[in-house]
Design an enzyme around this catalytic site. Structure first.
Site, PDB file in Angstrom:
ATOM      1  N   LYS A   1     -65.782 -24.365 -14.760  1.00  0.00           N
ATOM      2  CA  LYS A   1     -64.957 -23.295 -15.323  1.00  0.00           C
ATOM      3  C   LYS A   1     -65.200 -23.103 -16.815  1.00  0.00           C
ATOM      4  O   LYS A   1     -65.131 -21.992 -17.334  1.00  0.00           O
ATOM      5  CB  LYS A   1     -63.478 -23.589 -15.072  1.00  0.00           C
ATOM      6  CG  LYS A   1     -63.070 -23.613 -13.605  1.00  0.00           C
ATOM      7  CD  LYS A   1     -62.971 -22.214 -13.024  1.00  0.00           C
ATOM      8  CE  LYS A   1     -62.578 -22.243 -11.557  1.00  0.00           C
ATOM      9  NZ  LYS A   1     -62.644 -20.903 -10.945  1.00  0.00           N
TER      10      LYS A   1
ATOM     11  N   GLU B   1     -55.059 -17.014 -15.646  1.00  0.00           N
ATOM     12  CA  GLU B   1     -54.416 -17.427 -14.405  1.00  0.00           C
ATOM     13  C   GLU B   1     -55.107 -18.711 -13.970  1.00  0.00           C
ATOM     14  O   GLU B   1     -56.262 -18.943 -14.331  1.00  0.00           O
ATOM     15  CB  GLU B   1     -54.587 -16.346 -13.324  1.00  0.00           C
ATOM     16  CG  GLU B   1     -55.916 -16.377 -12.539  1.00  0.00           C
ATOM     17  CD  GLU B   1     -57.152 -16.059 -13.396  1.00  0.00           C
ATOM     18  OE1 GLU B   1     -56.994 -15.455 -14.471  1.00  0.00           O
ATOM     19  OE2 GLU B   1     -58.271 -16.445 -12.989  1.00  0.00           O
TER      20      GLU B   1
ATOM     21  N   SER C   1     -69.036 -28.709  -8.332  1.00  0.00           N
ATOM     22  CA  SER C   1     -68.376 -27.826  -9.300  1.00  0.00           C
ATOM     23  C   SER C   1     -67.340 -28.520 -10.163  1.00  0.00           C
ATOM     24  O   SER C   1     -67.059 -28.067 -11.269  1.00  0.00           O
ATOM     25  CB  SER C   1     -67.743 -26.643  -8.568  1.00  0.00           C
ATOM     26  OG  SER C   1     -66.822 -27.099  -7.603  1.00  0.00           O
TER      27      SER C   1
HETATM   28  C1  PLP Z   1     -63.771 -27.624  -9.279  1.00  0.00           C
HETATM   29  C2  PLP Z   1     -63.600 -26.234  -8.775  1.00  0.00           C
HETATM   30  N1  PLP Z   1     -64.520 -25.718  -7.949  1.00  0.00           N
HETATM   31  C3  PLP Z   1     -64.401 -24.472  -7.454  1.00  0.00           C
HETATM   32  C4  PLP Z   1     -63.319 -23.676  -7.751  1.00  0.00           C
HETATM   33  C5  PLP Z   1     -63.241 -22.317  -7.123  1.00  0.00           C
HETATM   34  O1  PLP Z   1     -63.496 -21.268  -7.997  1.00  0.00           O
HETATM   35  P1  PLP Z   1     -64.846 -20.440  -7.935  1.00  0.00           P
HETATM   36  O2  PLP Z   1     -65.039 -20.019  -6.527  1.00  0.00           O
HETATM   37  O3  PLP Z   1     -64.626 -19.316  -8.860  1.00  0.00           O
HETATM   38  O4  PLP Z   1     -65.947 -21.320  -8.374  1.00  0.00           O
HETATM   39  C6  PLP Z   1     -62.338 -24.157  -8.616  1.00  0.00           C
HETATM   40  C7  PLP Z   1     -61.186 -23.309  -8.963  1.00  0.00           C
HETATM   41  O5  PLP Z   1     -60.199 -23.699  -9.481  1.00  0.00           O
HETATM   42  C8  PLP Z   1     -62.486 -25.473  -9.146  1.00  0.00           C
HETATM   43  O6  PLP Z   1     -61.556 -25.987  -9.963  1.00  0.00           O
END
Ligand code: PLP
Lengths: 406, 273
Positions: free
Chosen positions: A99, A121, A388
């Site tokens: 993020k 948000e 992620s």
């Molecule tokens: C670690 C992590 N991965 C994925 C996501 C999902 O978001 P996005 O699909 O925008 O990557 C989030 C959202 O809060 C997150 O904290």
């Protein structure tokens, strides 16, 4: 250099109206149209401005800690016995998730626009934490909107945001999760549009957000592509990422879109299972409609009302998805699949035990699908999974499910 | 001539300002909506704006958000809203009716299906909060086919060259959103409203209605002095909700709206004279 046709195809979206094929656009109230137009102009000037890019690169290197490693998960791959799996370690970024790549970029835009207040948000709290972090660093006022349900299940991140000096507003309307937090952030923005920059946390919202968030997240895929070539001498055979709004997925996928040999899998939250209707998988089980400023696949009922979603992970618990994913689904470039709550939980435990890496529950959905996919492939093949985010924020949720009092 | 154009013409001849109440269809109950509409006409409403409930009413403040939630809990949906319009028309063929809502329910029904059903029911116009001029072509084609007005919003942030583009495509009347914020907010700046209406008048001959932030006879009187129409929403919805919260029944809730509307009517008419 020759540019092939498919490369043009992917570079041509969004068009001037912010459309990805029939998706995207700017479906917002008139009050916000001028702010979006201003943002478009500022972004189109700065995104080609050398000094801005240098400032951004500097922050990504020295504050976020980029580049993030591409790590071969040997024990995990061996345990499956199929393709070799590499993890793109976004969990090692400052604040613990992808993020922050976007937050750093948008905060720089806010700074250049002279805005003194930022709002965001958040679902899992990772985007809220990343925004609060950048706001602290730049001395900006910061207000984060978060659904009441998510405030309970992500208590650690709520406290982190407060420590960083942000105000966390509990949203009690609708389903009290991410979509309602986004409604409330939009309401705040419309009220304070003169002095406030809205830092949207995913590739959703009205144009130009899906484009600029994508651009800021593409650093993931650009690095991963170069790292794969350097470490394995070739491109990966497949990419896997979880999809909430879709920012970590598009960030990994986009720089590979014209590499036809690379298959791509976006993993949505299957919740209790698609057949139960308690899930958060609009691309798998939804239909197109308009929410939060863009046209995209949504979970909606026969009256066009947005349905409540369910996922074990707050960050995937969203009834819509970024419009570019809707387009990539329709043209068949990316496969969208699901992993259910229990599969994600198993993957969370497995990666923690076998690699010493504790993933976020969002990420665990991607890991669960990668395991299934790897088993169908050969050891000569490779998969890159976008790791992620890290799982510290989810420890209490996992403990509760496992019946453990911490 | 359309009902809306006719009504504004008639009011202009009388040197009166249109009073346009907003309620959410299905709030507080499905059965109460049509009687409430008739009662509002008796209490001085010139045009009625009926809110179509939506799960994510992004432009609304808490009072109207809760009305949307109540209406949905009562089983309200877009096709049912059109049935209520039809029911109202059985005994009132003159009061212009417009729906105000969000894009998704209309889009889900299909623009063509909506236009056909709405015009058959006797609806005069539509306002979709989240369909700005950039996105309007598809729905406009369908509304024009059935001679229905698509009402455009102009905001305090709308630059003048954009006003001229909006004015070029507008019909019925132009709705000026009087403040930066959500419905029910309380920071109306009359000097700004006056200036902005003058700017819109440079580009359009259409009647100008003002909404958001008008909550009583005084604010209505101030706005009526400079506008052709005054929209009142949150104050009415709140009067109804308060009456019910205090133990009143649906009939009493309707009377609470009627009495507040009557006061606002007087306020408006005193501005004209
Ligand atoms: C670690 C992590 N991965 C994925 C996501 C999902 O978001 P996005 O699909 O925008 O990557 C989030 C959202 O809060 C997150 O904290």
């Amino acid at each position: 250099m020759t540019i092939n046709a498919s490369k043009d195809l992917y570079a041509a979206v969004p068009d001037e109206q912010g459309r990805f094929g029939p998706y995207g656009g700017k479906f917002v109230s008139e009050t916000l149209m001028a702010a979006l137009a201003e943002l478009e102009v500022v972004y189109s000037n700065l995104s080609t401005d050398k000094h801005f890019q240098q400032e951004l690169d500097h922050d990504l290197q020295h504050y976020v800690g980029r580049p993030s490693p591409l790590y071969e998960a040997k024990r995990w791959s061996d345990s499956i016995g199929g393709a070799r799996i590499y993890l793109k370690r976004e969990d090692l970024n400052h604040t613990g998730a992808h993020k922050v790549n976007n937050t750093v970029g948008q905060a720089l835009l806010a700074k250049h626009m002279g805005k003194k207040r930022v709002i965001a948000e958040t679902g899992a709290g990772q985007h809220g934490v990343a925004t609060a972090t950048i706001a602290a660093r730049l001395g900006l006022d910061c207000v984060v909107f978060m659904g009441e349900t998510d405030i309970q299940r992500q208590a650690l991140n709520v406290y982190r945001m407060k420590l960083l000096g942000a105000e966390v507003v509990s949203v009690t309307s609708g389903s009290r999760t991410l979509k309602d937090a986004m409604n409330e952030a939009m309401r705040d923005w419309v009220t304070n549009v003169d002095n406030t920059f809205y830092i949207i946390g995913t590739v959703a919202g009205p144009h130009p957000y899906p484009m600029l968030v994508r651009d800021f997240q593409c650093v993931i895929g650009r690095e991963a592509r170069a790292q794969s070539l350097a470490q394995t001498g070739r491109l990966p055979d497949a990419l896997v990422a979880c999809v909430g709004g879709g920012s970590n997925a598009i960030g990994l996928f986009h720089p590979f879109l014209h590499d036809e040999s690379v298959a791509m899998y976006g993993v949505e939250a299957g919740g209790h299972g698609i057949s139960t209707n308690q899930h958060a998988a609009p691309l798998t089980a939804g239909t197109p409609g308009v929410l939060h400023g863009n046209r995209t696949y949504l979970m909606q009922d026969s009256d066009g009302q947005i349905m409540d979603t369910h996922s074990i992970s707050a960050g995937l618990d969203y009834p819509g998805v970024g419009p570019e994913h809707s387009w990539l689904k329709d043209i068949g470039r990316v496969n969208y699949v699901v992993a259910n709550d229990d599969e994600a939980l198993r993957a969370f435990h497995k990666l923690t035990k076998i690699e010493g890496i504790m993933p976020a529950l969002e990420t665990s959905h991607a890991l669960a699908y990668a395991e299934t996919l790897a088993a169908t492939m050969t050891p000569e093949q490779t998969i890159i999974v976008n790791l992620s985010g890290r799982g510290d924020k989810d420890i209490l949720t996992v403990a509760e499910i496992d019946g453990i009092v911490v | 001539m359309s009902r809306i154009a006719g009504r504004f013409q008639q009011l202009a001849a009388q040197r009166r300002t249109a009073l346009i109440p907003y309620i959410v269809a299905g709030d507080p109950s499905q059965d109460a909506t049509v009687p409430l509409m008739h009662r509002m006409v008796e209490s001085g409403a010139d045009i009625i704006e009926l809110g179509v409930p939506f799960s994510d009413p992004m432009s609304e403040g808490p009072v109207i958000q809760q009305a949307h939630e109540r209406a949905l809990a009562n089983g309200m949906c877009l096709s049912r809203v059109l049935e209520l319009v039809q029911e109202f028309r059985k005994s009132d063929d003159t009061t212009p009716l417009l729906l105000m809502g969000y894009a998704n329910p209309v889009m889900y029904m299909g623009y063509k299906a909506f236009a056909d059903a709405a015009s058959a029911a006797g609806l005069d116009a539509l306002i979709t909060v989240d369909i700005p001029p950039e996105e309007v072509d598809d729905i406009n084609a369908q509304l024009q086919r059935v001679d229905m007005d698509n009402i455009f919003l102009v905001a305090p942030t709308t630059p003048e060259e954009r006003i001229s583009r909006i004015a070029a495509g507008a019909s019925g009347f132009i709705y000026y959103v009087s403040l930066k914020g959500v419905t029910g907010a309380g920071h109306l700046d009359m000097e700004e409203v006056t200036q902005r209406l003058a700017a819109i008048r440079r580009h359009s001959q259409l009647p100008l209605a003002v909404g958001f932030g008008i909550k009583d006879a005084d604010s209505a009187r101030a706005v009526a002095a400079v506008a052709d129409g005054v929209v009142v929403g949150s104050a009415l919805v709140n009067a109804m909700a308060q009456t019910l919260a205090d133990g009143g029944n649906s009939g009493q809730a309707i009377e609470a709206v009627a009495s507040l509307l009557g006061e606002i009517r007087q306020g408006i008419d005193s501005a004209a004279s």
